[in-house]
Scaffold this active site. Structure first.
Site, PDB file in Angstrom:
ATOM      1  N   THR A 291      -0.853 -56.359  21.295  1.00 12.01           N
ATOM      2  CA  THR A 291      -1.995 -55.688  20.652  1.00 12.01           C
ATOM      3  C   THR A 291      -3.029 -56.745  20.270  1.00 12.01           C
ATOM      4  OG1 THR A 291      -1.139 -55.963  18.415  1.00 12.01           O
ATOM      5  CG2 THR A 291      -0.455 -53.954  19.596  1.00 12.01           C
TER       6      THR A 291
ATOM      7  N   LYS B 294       7.102 -57.345   5.089  1.00  9.71           N
ATOM      8  CA  LYS B 294       7.901 -56.464   5.950  1.00  9.71           C
ATOM      9  C   LYS B 294       9.333 -56.307   5.421  1.00  9.71           C
ATOM     10  CE  LYS B 294       4.567 -55.487   8.787  1.00  9.71           C
ATOM     11  NZ  LYS B 294       3.958 -54.152   8.787  1.00  9.71           N
TER      12      LYS B 294
ATOM     13  N   TYR C 170       3.805 -62.514   5.504  1.00  9.35           N
ATOM     14  CA  TYR C 170       4.046 -61.394   6.423  1.00  9.35           C
ATOM     15  C   TYR C 170       5.522 -60.979   6.338  1.00  9.35           C
ATOM     16  CZ  TYR C 170       3.869 -58.562  10.684  1.00  9.35           C
ATOM     17  OH  TYR C 170       3.929 -57.523  11.583  1.00  9.35           O
TER      18      TYR C 170
ATOM     19  N   GLY D  22      -4.130 -50.199  18.984  1.00 12.56           N
ATOM     20  CA  GLY D  22      -2.825 -50.850  18.947  1.00 12.56           C
ATOM     21  C   GLY D  22      -1.662 -49.893  18.802  1.00 12.56           C
ATOM     22  N   ILE D  23      -0.690 -50.306  18.008  1.00 12.45           N
ATOM     23  CA  ILE D  23       0.542 -49.526  17.862  1.00 12.45           C
ATOM     24  C   ILE D  23       0.254 -48.161  17.239  1.00 12.45           C
ATOM     25  CG2 ILE D  23       2.752 -49.433  16.629  1.00 12.45           C
ATOM     26  CD1 ILE D  23       2.902 -52.507  16.919  1.00 12.45           C
TER      27      ILE D  23
ATOM     28  N   ASP E  69      -9.474 -47.093   3.538  1.00 14.50           N
ATOM     29  CA  ASP E  69      -8.772 -48.368   3.398  1.00 14.50           C
ATOM     30  C   ASP E  69      -7.486 -48.058   2.620  1.00 14.50           C
ATOM     31  OD1 ASP E  69      -7.818 -50.848   2.463  1.00 14.50           O
ATOM     32  OD2 ASP E  69      -9.829 -51.704   2.463  1.00 14.50           O
ATOM     33  N   VAL E  70      -6.328 -48.371   3.199  1.00 16.97           N
ATOM     34  CA  VAL E  70      -5.062 -47.987   2.562  1.00 16.97           C
ATOM     35  C   VAL E  70      -4.810 -48.720   1.250  1.00 16.97           C
ATOM     36  CG1 VAL E  70      -3.954 -47.274   4.723  1.00 16.97           C
ATOM     37  CG2 VAL E  70      -3.685 -49.652   3.916  1.00 16.97           C
TER      38      VAL E  70
HETATM   39  P1  NDP Z   1      -3.790 -54.145  15.152  1.00 16.90           P
HETATM   40  O1  NDP Z   1      -4.437 -55.249  14.400  1.00 16.90           O
HETATM   41  O2  NDP Z   1      -3.961 -54.064  16.614  1.00 16.90           O
HETATM   42  O3  NDP Z   1      -4.214 -52.733  14.523  1.00 16.90           O
HETATM   43  C1  NDP Z   1      -4.184 -52.571  13.125  1.00 16.90           C
HETATM   44  C2  NDP Z   1      -4.709 -51.198  12.754  1.00 16.90           C
HETATM   45  O4  NDP Z   1      -4.622 -51.068  11.326  1.00 16.90           O
HETATM   46  C3  NDP Z   1      -6.159 -50.975  13.137  1.00 16.90           C
HETATM   47  O5  NDP Z   1      -6.311 -49.611  13.465  1.00 16.90           O
HETATM   48  C4  NDP Z   1      -6.911 -51.293  11.841  1.00 16.90           C
HETATM   49  O6  NDP Z   1      -8.156 -50.599  11.864  1.00 16.90           O
HETATM   50  C5  NDP Z   1      -5.918 -50.739  10.808  1.00 16.90           C
HETATM   51  N1  NDP Z   1      -6.011 -51.337   9.459  1.00 16.90           N
HETATM   52  C6  NDP Z   1      -5.874 -52.633   9.114  1.00 16.90           C
HETATM   53  N2  NDP Z   1      -6.023 -52.784   7.794  1.00 16.90           N
HETATM   54  C7  NDP Z   1      -6.245 -51.542   7.293  1.00 16.90           C
HETATM   55  C8  NDP Z   1      -6.487 -51.039   5.987  1.00 16.90           C
HETATM   56  N3  NDP Z   1      -6.536 -51.846   4.909  1.00 16.90           N
HETATM   57  N4  NDP Z   1      -6.670 -49.707   5.831  1.00 16.90           N
HETATM   58  C9  NDP Z   1      -6.638 -48.876   6.893  1.00 16.90           C
HETATM   59  N5  NDP Z   1      -6.408 -49.288   8.145  1.00 16.90           N
HETATM   60  C10 NDP Z   1      -6.233 -50.618   8.345  1.00 16.90           C
HETATM   61  O7  NDP Z   1      -2.227 -54.252  14.764  1.00 16.90           O
HETATM   62  P2  NDP Z   1      -0.910 -53.758  15.538  1.00 16.90           P
HETATM   63  O8  NDP Z   1      -1.151 -52.467  16.224  1.00 16.90           O
HETATM   64  O9  NDP Z   1      -0.364 -54.895  16.293  1.00 16.90           O
HETATM   65  O10 NDP Z   1       0.069 -53.547  14.294  1.00 16.90           O
HETATM   66  C11 NDP Z   1       0.276 -52.282  13.676  1.00 16.90           C
HETATM   67  C12 NDP Z   1       1.440 -52.406  12.716  1.00 16.90           C
HETATM   68  O11 NDP Z   1       2.605 -52.820  13.402  1.00 16.90           O
HETATM   69  C13 NDP Z   1       1.222 -53.430  11.592  1.00 16.90           C
HETATM   70  O12 NDP Z   1       1.817 -52.955  10.400  1.00 16.90           O
HETATM   71  C14 NDP Z   1       1.991 -54.641  12.102  1.00 16.90           C
HETATM   72  O13 NDP Z   1       2.406 -55.487  11.068  1.00 16.90           O
HETATM   73  C15 NDP Z   1       3.161 -53.960  12.782  1.00 16.90           C
HETATM   74  N6  NDP Z   1       3.835 -54.777  13.764  1.00 16.90           N
HETATM   75  C16 NDP Z   1       3.151 -55.277  14.855  1.00 16.90           C
HETATM   76  C17 NDP Z   1       3.806 -56.026  15.790  1.00 16.90           C
HETATM   77  C18 NDP Z   1       3.135 -56.578  16.991  1.00 16.90           C
HETATM   78  O14 NDP Z   1       3.760 -57.390  17.689  1.00 16.90           O
HETATM   79  N7  NDP Z   1       1.911 -56.187  17.308  1.00 16.90           N
HETATM   80  C19 NDP Z   1       5.248 -56.330  15.647  1.00 16.90           C
HETATM   81  C20 NDP Z   1       5.854 -55.733  14.498  1.00 16.90           C
HETATM   82  C21 NDP Z   1       5.173 -54.992  13.596  1.00 16.90           C
HETATM   83  P3  NDP Z   1      -9.411 -51.077  10.936  1.00 16.90           P
HETATM   84  O15 NDP Z   1      -9.518 -52.563  11.076  1.00 16.90           O
HETATM   85  O16 NDP Z   1     -10.581 -50.315  11.480  1.00 16.90           O
HETATM   86  O17 NDP Z   1      -9.072 -50.644   9.553  1.00 16.90           O
END
Ligand code: NDP
Length: 259
Positions: A198, A167, A163, A22-23, A69-70
């Protein structure tokens, strides 16, 4: 002449949380393209390693995948130690890991509320705390936090107060951190994207496919962006190109919040 070299990050080290897909994945690759070595953080070891390998192959920088895990402070400390052991310093931290959960406020469980705040807000604090210590002991650095346009506007039709609370907290945290850490030569800024295509968005749409039409009708650009569209901005925020900017949040939303 503005000197495009000010966007380069050669020899610097960046940590990107949630960079397995994703992002985060796109931001990690953009930072690598600008020359930074990158630590890819995620809970899934295999996905993180795959992303790290692909980014190294595509850009020629060194990458490291760390499973963490963050929300787990000892895992975050170990992740920071592993980055320092491999690269010697931390110059850029991108707090991107985040989750979304929908439920009407009057039906949302405390468990869901805590899960989202722990990931989206406490996770930002923990990674900032530990990577920030390394920046303070080193030559300063840059913290870039992933907020959302949801910090500024109500989303519709999904119901997700937690959410938005998380944010909004990220924007406020970023402003205060910038103030407290300016004396350490650390800048802090945030990104506030609109709808980016994503897996997170695909999961939301699986719950209710009609939402997409409602979202697109509010966007001046009438389409969701791919994650790569945020890459230029993260390089700007991580580099000297934004050296006079701190405490700010940049909204990139295809014009969603304009009207
Ligand atoms: P995805 O769900 O596609 O990806 C999330 C990523 O975060 C994955 O790599 C996941 O990997 C990781 N992750 C989730 N929880 C944890 C954790 N506890 N510890 C470590 N890693 C973690 O999300 P997006 O790419 O869409 O979103 C990324 C960010 O952008 C988020 O903060 C989201 O809120 C923000 N955002 C997204 C938008 C959108 O439209 N997509 C819009 C605005 C903001 P794994 O599960 O393996 O840990």
């Amino acid at each position: 002449m503005i000197g495009l070299d000010q966007f380069r990050l050669d020899g610097e080290t960046a940590i990107v949380t949630g960079a397995s897909r994703g992002i985060g994945r796109a931001l990690a690759e953009a930072l690598a393209e600008a020359g930074a070595n990158v630590c890819v953080v995620s809970r899934s070891e295999a996905d993180g390693q795959r992303a790290a390998d692909e980014i190294a192959d595509a850009t020629g920088v060194e990458t490291l995948a760390v499973r963490a895990d963050v929300t787990d402070e000892s895992a975050v400390e170990a992740m920071v130690e592993a980055t320092l052991d491999t690269f010697g310093a931390i110059d850029v931290l991108v707090n991107n890991a985040g989750i979304a959960r929908t439920a009407p406020a009057h039906e949302m469980s405390l468990e869901t509320w805590n899960e989202v705040l722990r990931t989206n807000l406490t996770g930002v604090f923990l990674c900032t705390k530990h990577a920030g210590r390394a920046m303070i002991e080193g030559d300063g650095g840059n913290v870039i936090n992933m907020a959302s346009m949801s910090a500024f506007v109500a989303n519709y039709p999904q119901e997700e107060v937690v959410y938005h609370a998380s944010k909004g907290g990220v924007v406020s945290f970023t402003r205060q951190l910038a103030s407290e850490w300016a004396g350490y030569d650390i800048r802090a800024n945030a990104l506030a994207p609109g709808y980016i295509r994503t897996e997170m968005i695909d999961e939301l749409l699986a719950e209710n496919p009609d939402m997409e039409e409602a979202w697109l009708s509010e966007m001046l650009m009438e389409e969701m962006a791919p994650p790569e569209d945020l890459g230029g901005t993260v390089v700007y925020l991580a580099s000297e190109a934004s050296s006079y900017m701190t405490g700010e949040t940049i909204v990139i939303d295809g014009g969603y919040t304009v009207r």
